[in-house]
Enzyme design. Structure first.
Site, PDB file in Angstrom:
ATOM      1  N   CYS A 107      47.056  58.976  28.374  1.00 47.89           N
ATOM      2  CA  CYS A 107      47.115  58.013  27.261  1.00 47.89           C
ATOM      3  C   CYS A 107      46.300  58.512  26.075  1.00 47.89           C
ATOM      4  O   CYS A 107      45.158  58.966  26.253  1.00 47.89           O
ATOM      5  CB  CYS A 107      46.572  56.664  27.739  1.00 47.89           C
ATOM      6  N   CYS A 126      39.620  53.109  24.506  1.00 51.10           N
ATOM      7  CA  CYS A 126      39.987  51.895  25.236  1.00 51.10           C
ATOM      8  C   CYS A 126      39.210  51.831  26.537  1.00 51.10           C
ATOM      9  O   CYS A 126      39.063  52.836  27.243  1.00 51.10           O
ATOM     10  CB  CYS A 126      41.494  51.921  25.516  1.00 51.10           C
ATOM     11  N   CYS A 165      40.741  52.095  31.237  1.00 52.39           N
ATOM     12  CA  CYS A 165      40.821  53.154  32.248  1.00 52.39           C
ATOM     13  C   CYS A 165      39.539  53.980  32.264  1.00 52.39           C
ATOM     14  O   CYS A 165      38.934  54.234  31.219  1.00 52.39           O
ATOM     15  CB  CYS A 165      42.010  54.069  31.974  1.00 52.39           C
ATOM     16  N   GLN A 199      49.263  39.100  41.754  1.00 50.72           N
ATOM     17  CA  GLN A 199      48.876  40.478  42.041  1.00 50.72           C
ATOM     18  C   GLN A 199      49.474  41.383  40.975  1.00 50.72           C
ATOM     19  O   GLN A 199      50.621  41.224  40.568  1.00 50.72           O
ATOM     20  CB  GLN A 199      49.350  40.893  43.426  1.00 50.72           C
ATOM     21  N   PHE A 249      42.676  30.375  49.892  1.00 51.13           N
ATOM     22  CA  PHE A 249      42.814  30.904  48.531  1.00 51.13           C
ATOM     23  C   PHE A 249      44.261  31.384  48.355  1.00 51.13           C
ATOM     24  O   PHE A 249      44.523  32.507  47.934  1.00 51.13           O
ATOM     25  CB  PHE A 249      41.837  32.057  48.275  1.00 51.13           C
ATOM     26  N   GLU A 280      44.129  25.857  48.552  1.00 47.65           N
ATOM     27  CA  GLU A 280      43.907  26.415  47.217  1.00 47.65           C
ATOM     28  C   GLU A 280      43.293  25.321  46.345  1.00 47.65           C
ATOM     29  O   GLU A 280      43.560  24.135  46.545  1.00 47.65           O
ATOM     30  CB  GLU A 280      45.249  26.893  46.647  1.00 47.65           C
ATOM     31  N   CYS A 304      39.545  42.164  46.367  1.00 51.00           N
ATOM     32  CA  CYS A 304      39.528  43.061  45.214  1.00 51.00           C
ATOM     33  C   CYS A 304      38.118  43.556  44.929  1.00 51.00           C
ATOM     34  O   CYS A 304      37.883  44.181  43.895  1.00 51.00           O
ATOM     35  CB  CYS A 304      40.103  42.361  43.981  1.00 51.00           C
TER      36      CYS A 304
END
Length: 408
Positions: free
Chosen positions: A61, A67, A70, A244, A271, A291, A365
């Site tokens: 990129c 940015c 990443c 996701q 969740f 949830e 995550c």
């Protein structure tokens, strides 16, 4: 000061030893020699690359390095995969957990179906993109090699929309999702729209063929239901709902969870969101979905009612951080899945550790909170069957993981 990069840190920065302690230098790789004036500072990018690693690659990129989206486009595939797998391994080791961690399940460029862009005023113009690393400055982007092509193609429209709607006092957030019906655009962090702005915004969305445009919970225009396909079950997403990021990674996670829990008779999905796992599980077993978000629960309930041939699905609105399901109330479940936010599921894990539930699937995550939760479960008598790291945040320092456990 001339230093050699020794390793990569948890956020992808190269770590070198300076006279005043460790130096964290972004966009460097182990083995590289750099000259820096950042002696004694905890972070910085004031350096000159003197000797490059053979594992260095040209970034995909043109915005890389400015940015902040990443961290590792400059690394070879092998270094990148080892880094992400290592994040999970090291998090487990810090909790004293020795486990075989599988190879990283990868994702392709241009596969991210949901991104959150920021628009900000820069003088007389509006800049649309992502924040620069460690700052609130917005870097305007013209391309994004992680994003689905439909999102990249819509950047000119999103920039025009932002120029129309942005509040001069604060940035505008745009959550953009690729659905089976087209793009879903959810706006936030802006004042309520006057009729003077609402009409041209709707006209813009109609001209661009957007499936739905919303501001907070208010739908400004919907031409088609913005649905996501969970293995053949269609779910219309509430505005701004969690999803996701990469479909192929979601499918890989679901395959692991289903293989582990499909032999159960009744499963609790904690969740549960909009039904990413619960609806898939309902093809095989009865599911109780828990949830805190009412709109997400309603979406999966509607999807379940509309899909033929599914097992029973019950739903419960509950704040699992404040009120985890007590161990004694888990007697009716022989399998439990949890997929919490980054804070993890400490309270849920403590109740599970005191329960008799036979099988647990933990999706996370955040390797650090996952390792903490796994330690609680292992101390409660569970055995770790497998740990799989998965990528859906390409070229960043974020990694997903699925851990499977059973009693005995």
């Amino acid at each position: 000061m001339r230093v050699t990069i020794e390793s990569l840190g948890a956020k992808g920065d190269g770590i070198a030893l300076g006279e005043g302690g460790p130096l964290y230098l972004p966009f460097t790789l182990p083995g590289e020699v750099v000259e820096t004036g950042a002696e004694g500072t905890p972070a910085g990018n004031d350096f000159t690359l003197l000797e490059a690693s053979p594992e260095r690659r040209d970034p995909a990129c043109p915005h890389f390095g400015d940015c902040g989206g990443c961290d590792l486009q400059h690394a070879s595939d092998e270094v990148y995969r080892d880094f992400k797998r290592g994040l999970v391994i090291h998090a487990l080791q810090r909790e004293g957990i020795e486990a075989e961690v599988g190879p990283l399940v990868t994702c392709r460029p241009r596969s991210r179906r949901r991104v959150t862009l920021t628009a900000a005023k820069a003088g007389n113009r509006v800049v649309l993109g992502y924040n620069a690393a460690r700052t609130n400055r917005v870097v305007g982007i013209e391309t994004c090699p992680i994003a689905h092509p439909a999102i990249e193609k819509a950047l000119p429209f999103l920039r025009r929309l932002s120029s129309l709607l942005i509040d001069r006092k604060r940035p505008l957030k745009l959550a953009v999702t690729v659905t089976t019906a087209g793009l879903d655009v959810a706006l936030s962090d802006t004042a309520p729209l006057s009729e003077k702005l609402r009409q041209p915004a709707v006209a813009m969305a109609l001209e661009a063929g957007i499936a739905r445009l919303s501001l907070g919970s208010e739908i400004l225009v919907k031409t088609r239901p913005p649905s996501i396909d969970f293995s053949g079950i269609a779910v219309e997403l509430p505005p701004g709902a969690f999803l996701q990021a990469v479909e192929s990674t979601e499918n890989a996670m679901a395959d692991l969870v289903l293989a582990h829990l499909s032999g159960a008779k009744r499963v609790a999905d904690l969740f549960s969101g909009c039904g990413t796992f619960s609806l898939r599980l309902a093809r095989h077993v009865a599911v109780h979905a828990v949830e805190s978000d009412a709109a997400a629960l309603a979406a999966q309930d509607r999807a379940h009612r509309a899909a033929p041939g599914l097992k029973p699905l019950s739903i419960e609105r509950r704040d699992l951080f404040r009120r985890p399901i007590p161990a004694k109330e888990m007697k009716g479940f022989d399998g439990v899945l949890f997929d919490p936010p980054r804070a993890g599921a400490e309270g849920v894990s403590r109740e599970l550790a005191a329960s008799a539930v036979k099988r647990v699937a933990a999706v996370s995550c955040n390797p650090v909170t996952l390792a903490r939760d796994l330690k609680i479960l292992l101390d409660g008598g569970y055995r770790l069957v497998s740990v799989a790291p998965l990528d859906q945040f390409l070229w960043s320092h974020h990694v997903e993981a699925v851990a499977l456990l059973e009693r005995g």
